[in-house]
Design an enzyme around this catalytic site. Sequence first.
Site: not given
Ligand SMILES: CC(=O)N[C@@H](CC(=O)O)C(=O)O
Ligand SMILES: [Zn+2]
Length: 313
Positions: A180, A167, A23, A65, A290
């Site tokens: 994280e 995935s 991201h 992102r 989210y």
């Molecule tokens: C805030 C964020 O990007 N969290 C990740 C969590 C992960 O890597 O499983 C995502 O949603 O992909």
């Molecule tokens: Zn992330």
Amino acid sequence: MSSFNSIVSLEEARRVAIFGGTHGNEMSGVTLVNLWVKNGAEIQRKGVETKPFITNPKAVEKCARYVDTDLNRAFTPENLSAPQGDNQPYEVQRAQEINGIFGPKGSPDAYDVIFDLHNTTSNMGCTLILESSKDHFNLQMMNYIKKAIAPSSCLVLLNEHPLLKYSTSRSIAKHPVGLEVGPQPQGVLRSNIFEAMRVILKHALDFIELFNEGMEFPSCTVEVFRVLERIDYPRDANGNIIAMVHPNLQDCDWEPLNPGDPMFQTFDGKTIRFQGSGTVYPTFINEAAYYEKQQAFVTTRRESLVASSIRKV
Ligand SMILES: CC(=O)N[C@@H](CC(=O)O)C(=O)O
Ligand SMILES: [Zn+2]
């Protein structure tokens, strides 16, 4: 299956990758990986080849992102086997490239371990994310890291949910590990978050070196938080959000939420309470990324997993 007295023999973990910029607006991973691409001394370990890699350079450039679609949802069998071409979304093309370099996903040629570095706007502290409760190598790694960073702490989020699992970029590795760390706003670097991430990775690489040197890791138990349910914001008939995370819940990631506890607060001040059947542990509370996924937070349950004793073959 596994018991306390059986030793599981596993292949050495010779090929390790560290992904940043999955991201493009999560700055700790972007910055650390860029640093290590320039000078990798810090991530080198005896008997291990560690490759730092920016997974979504276009998103990093835009500090977004993603460009077309979320790269950390793009490593599906359909995407990875789709015909290559410029008409695919950028992240799907990129997933295919990455799978070619570090995969193929599910094959013996895949990298042994991939660490994928993320930041969250939620007050989650240091969190390691696993995708399988049966990966004894990863469970032993979690135990090692938890002991090594004490009295600081890091928690383990287990996403093995049949519907909520996605995935990920790291899922092409034999042992996928998400890291994280938060809270950190998107596009922002905070020194405490950056350093916390760096320390976790140091211990993770130390573990791999020790394992490859032949150290045996005795059976242990690891506390994890298993993903149960995704909770959306309350909405009106048009789908617009009508409430915020309640002040009693905001920043209280990993703290018990009991039936009847305040969960949301409407714009006119009404409290909406949690109506579950028992205690859960919410996390990813009010994560900025989210909102588009209709998720205010995720509930988890605390579990103790047994990690078998492991050593290399
Ligand atoms: C805030 C964020 O990007 N969290 C990740 C969590 C992960 O890597 O499983 C995502 O949603 O992909
Ligand atoms: Zn992330």
